[in-house]
Design an enzyme around this catalytic site. Sequence first.
Site, short mmCIF file in Angstrom:
data_model
loop_
_atom_site.label_atom_id
_atom_site.label_comp_id
_atom_site.label_asym_id
_atom_site.label_seq_id
_atom_site.Cartn_x
_atom_site.Cartn_y
_atom_site.Cartn_z
CB SER A 1 -7.01 8.39 -6.98
OG SER A 1 -6.96 7.94 -5.64
CB THR B 1 -1.36 9.50 -5.87
OG1 THR B 1 -1.22 9.58 -7.29
CG2 THR B 1 -0.24 8.64 -5.31
CB THR C 1 -0.90 6.33 -8.04
OG1 THR C 1 -1.74 7.22 -8.76
CG2 THR C 1 0.27 5.94 -8.94
NE ARG D 1 2.10 9.62 -16.31
CZ ARG D 1 1.78 9.89 -15.05
NH1 ARG D 1 1.23 8.95 -14.30
NH2 ARG D 1 2.01 11.07 -14.53
CB VAL D 2 5.99 4.77 -15.24
CG1 VAL D 2 6.36 4.72 -13.76
CG2 VAL D 2 5.70 3.37 -15.77
N GLY D 3 4.40 7.35 -13.78
CA GLY D 3 4.57 8.66 -13.14
C GLY D 3 5.64 8.62 -12.07
CG ASP D 4 5.01 11.36 -8.89
OD1 ASP D 4 4.02 10.77 -9.38
OD2 ASP D 4 4.92 12.22 -8.00
CB THR E 1 -0.75 13.19 -4.39
OG1 THR E 1 -1.00 14.43 -3.72
CG2 THR E 1 -0.76 12.08 -3.35
N GLY E 2 -0.09 14.23 -7.27
CA GLY E 2 -0.18 15.31 -8.25
C GLY E 2 0.59 14.99 -9.52
N GLY F 1 2.94 13.88 -11.83
CA GLY F 1 4.15 13.09 -11.66
C GLY F 1 5.32 13.57 -12.49
N1 GLY Z 1 1.50 11.35 -8.98
C1 GLY Z 1 0.90 10.29 -9.66
C2 GLY Z 1 1.22 10.24 -11.08
O1 GLY Z 1 1.56 11.24 -11.68
O2 GLY Z 1 1.13 9.16 -11.64
#
Ligand code: GLY
Length: 353
Positions: free
Chosen positions: A87, A205, A223, A233-236, A256-257, A259
């Site tokens: 992860s 994450t 993460t 792609r960029v998450g949270d 986590t989870g 994003g």
């Molecule tokens: N929470 C991690 C992501 O969505 O990239």
Amino acid sequence: MSTLSRRRFLSTAGAAVVGLPLLSKSEGYAQPVSDASTGTRPVRVVSSANGQEATRTAYEMITAGRDPLDAVIAGVNIVEDDPEDTSVGLGGLPNEDGVVELDAAVMHGPTHRAGAVASLQNIRNPSKVAKLVMEQTDHVLLVGEGALRFARAHGFTEEDLLTAKARGIWLYWKQTLSERDDWLTPPDSVLDADVAEFFNRPTGTIHCAGINSAGDMSCVTTTSGLSFKIPGRVGDSPIIGAGLYVDNAIGSCGSTGRGEANLQNLCSFAAVELMRNGMSPKDAGIEILRRVVAHTTEKRLLRDDGSPNFGLKFYLLAKDGRYAGVSMWGPARYSVTDEQGTRHEDCAVLYER
Ligand code: GLY
């Protein structure tokens, strides 16, 4: 486990579970809070379930007098360096092209400074690079090639982060993704059992937050993001206020989870603001999860009963030492280290499977 055929994969990915209304679980451990007479506070470190070694290490460093930000970063470095953890960092699951792209952010409570990197390739410890962005630039977020060049300039070693295990999982995903391409489903494979859990597109994450006896707090989130994501792609995780946030006078929150759900609600910032207004960490986290549910309207993100079909967790730590982990779906656990030791505790959950 029997062969995971293409059809089975699709049905596994879309498998329905029965959602139940809010369940609260007892936290089970005493939560000593700050001592008003002496001004001292309990040293405490919280993290996601995969962060037990991180909390243990960070706690030891904080009690030895190290800055909480250095401590939590050293904690998550253990997981970034672990090739078995898919992860984050080395061994993280790659994007749809088979390239590992990492996101990370750090936030230092006493100075309210932050640093982050996104879509960083070939550097196993993006959390360390994020700290340097905070300390040695006038910026908060560097991405892609610019982040890599910045890391190179600071002497970070480049390496291929795609382990044989992660490459095997990615390849199997690609081979079983669609009937409408030229990839053939592999014959019975020893990978079947190993990869099944990854076909729900994990967004694993690690978040880690710590507070010292002076009440100074800091946190980090790192993460490899959504597995098999569209490149770029960029998450949270690297977004301040989403993947993490700390106000040294109030508390911290990290996630986590999924994003995207967090990005649309800026959950970590919002949770800290709820704590500022008097909510406990647990109540603030649950309220934010409810807000995410209320804002989730697209059918593709909902199960038949109207509950969200994705996971999202928050880890909250208040200035007075109270803490909580909350999860959209339970059962779920998170990691804590304090004077009572290192352990997993149950998250408070919105829905139980
Ligand atoms: N929470 C991690 C992501 O969505 O990239």
